[in-house]
Design a protein around this motif. Sequence first.
Motif, mmCIF file in Angstrom:
data_model
loop_
_atom_site.group_PDB
_atom_site.id
_atom_site.type_symbol
_atom_site.label_atom_id
_atom_site.label_comp_id
_atom_site.label_asym_id
_atom_site.label_seq_id
_atom_site.Cartn_x
_atom_site.Cartn_y
_atom_site.Cartn_z
ATOM 1 N N SER A 130 0.840 -1.195 0.000
ATOM 2 C CA SER A 130 0.000 0.000 0.000
ATOM 3 C C SER A 130 0.873 1.242 0.000
ATOM 4 N N SER A 172 -7.162 5.640 -14.277
ATOM 5 C CA SER A 172 -6.818 4.242 -14.007
ATOM 6 C C SER A 172 -6.030 3.594 -15.132
ATOM 7 N N SER A 225 -3.429 -0.693 -8.514
ATOM 8 C CA SER A 225 -4.790 -0.161 -8.456
ATOM 9 C C SER A 225 -4.808 1.011 -7.484
ATOM 10 N N ARG A 226 -5.937 1.738 -7.475
ATOM 11 C CA ARG A 226 -6.019 2.874 -6.548
ATOM 12 C C ARG A 226 -7.408 2.971 -5.971
ATOM 13 N N ASP A 227 -7.469 3.508 -4.772
ATOM 14 C CA ASP A 227 -8.723 3.800 -4.095
ATOM 15 C C ASP A 227 -8.667 5.291 -3.784
ATOM 16 N N ASN A 228 -9.286 6.085 -4.637
ATOM 17 C CA ASN A 228 -9.198 7.539 -4.470
ATOM 18 C C ASN A 228 -9.845 8.007 -3.168
ATOM 19 N N ALA A 229 -10.869 7.309 -2.718
ATOM 20 C CA ALA A 229 -11.526 7.694 -1.467
ATOM 21 C C ALA A 229 -10.573 7.554 -0.281
ATOM 22 N N LYS A 230 -9.665 6.593 -0.375
ATOM 23 C CA LYS A 230 -8.698 6.381 0.700
ATOM 24 C C LYS A 230 -7.342 6.993 0.388
ATOM 25 N N ASN A 231 -7.226 7.632 -0.770
ATOM 26 C CA ASN A 231 -5.933 8.207 -1.192
ATOM 27 C C ASN A 231 -4.814 7.190 -1.074
ATOM 28 N N THR A 232 -5.088 6.017 -1.575
ATOM 29 C CA THR A 232 -4.131 4.916 -1.452
ATOM 30 C C THR A 232 -3.990 4.197 -2.792
ATOM 31 N N VAL A 233 -2.760 3.860 -3.113
ATOM 32 C CA VAL A 233 -2.459 3.062 -4.297
ATOM 33 C C VAL A 233 -1.900 1.728 -3.827
ATOM 34 N N TYR A 234 -2.342 0.659 -4.470
ATOM 35 C CA TYR A 234 -1.944 -0.684 -4.071
ATOM 36 C C TYR A 234 -1.104 -1.347 -5.161
#
Length: 122
Positions: free
Chosen positions: A21, A56, A71-80
Amino acid sequence: QVQLVESGGGLVQAGGSLRLSCAVSGSTTSTNGIAWYRQAPGKQRELVAVIRVDESTTYYGGSVKGRFTISRDNAKNTVYLQMNSLKPEDTAVYYCNAGSFRGPAYYGKDYWGKGTLVTVSP
């Protein structure tokens, strides 16, 4: 300024999986891409994968294509970075980098995390 904090590294056997992460914070208006790089002992830093966070769009280095997924979760400001079918040669410190896209090309800026160590045993 952009702050990047990596997590999720560890020791895994060959053939196993890990998910890294990269938590992103700060002023990200000048960036629209996040990349994962890795650096093995005695080797140069290598681009592993890049994602354009507003579309994306993804890119993978040849040695990880088909095994790793960014991948990314913009709501969590996190890239995996999901890493499957790990090999001993994947052993390295994995770093997060923030940059921007101009057309299809990614230009990394001088925003780096401290890295997370991934060790893959035979």
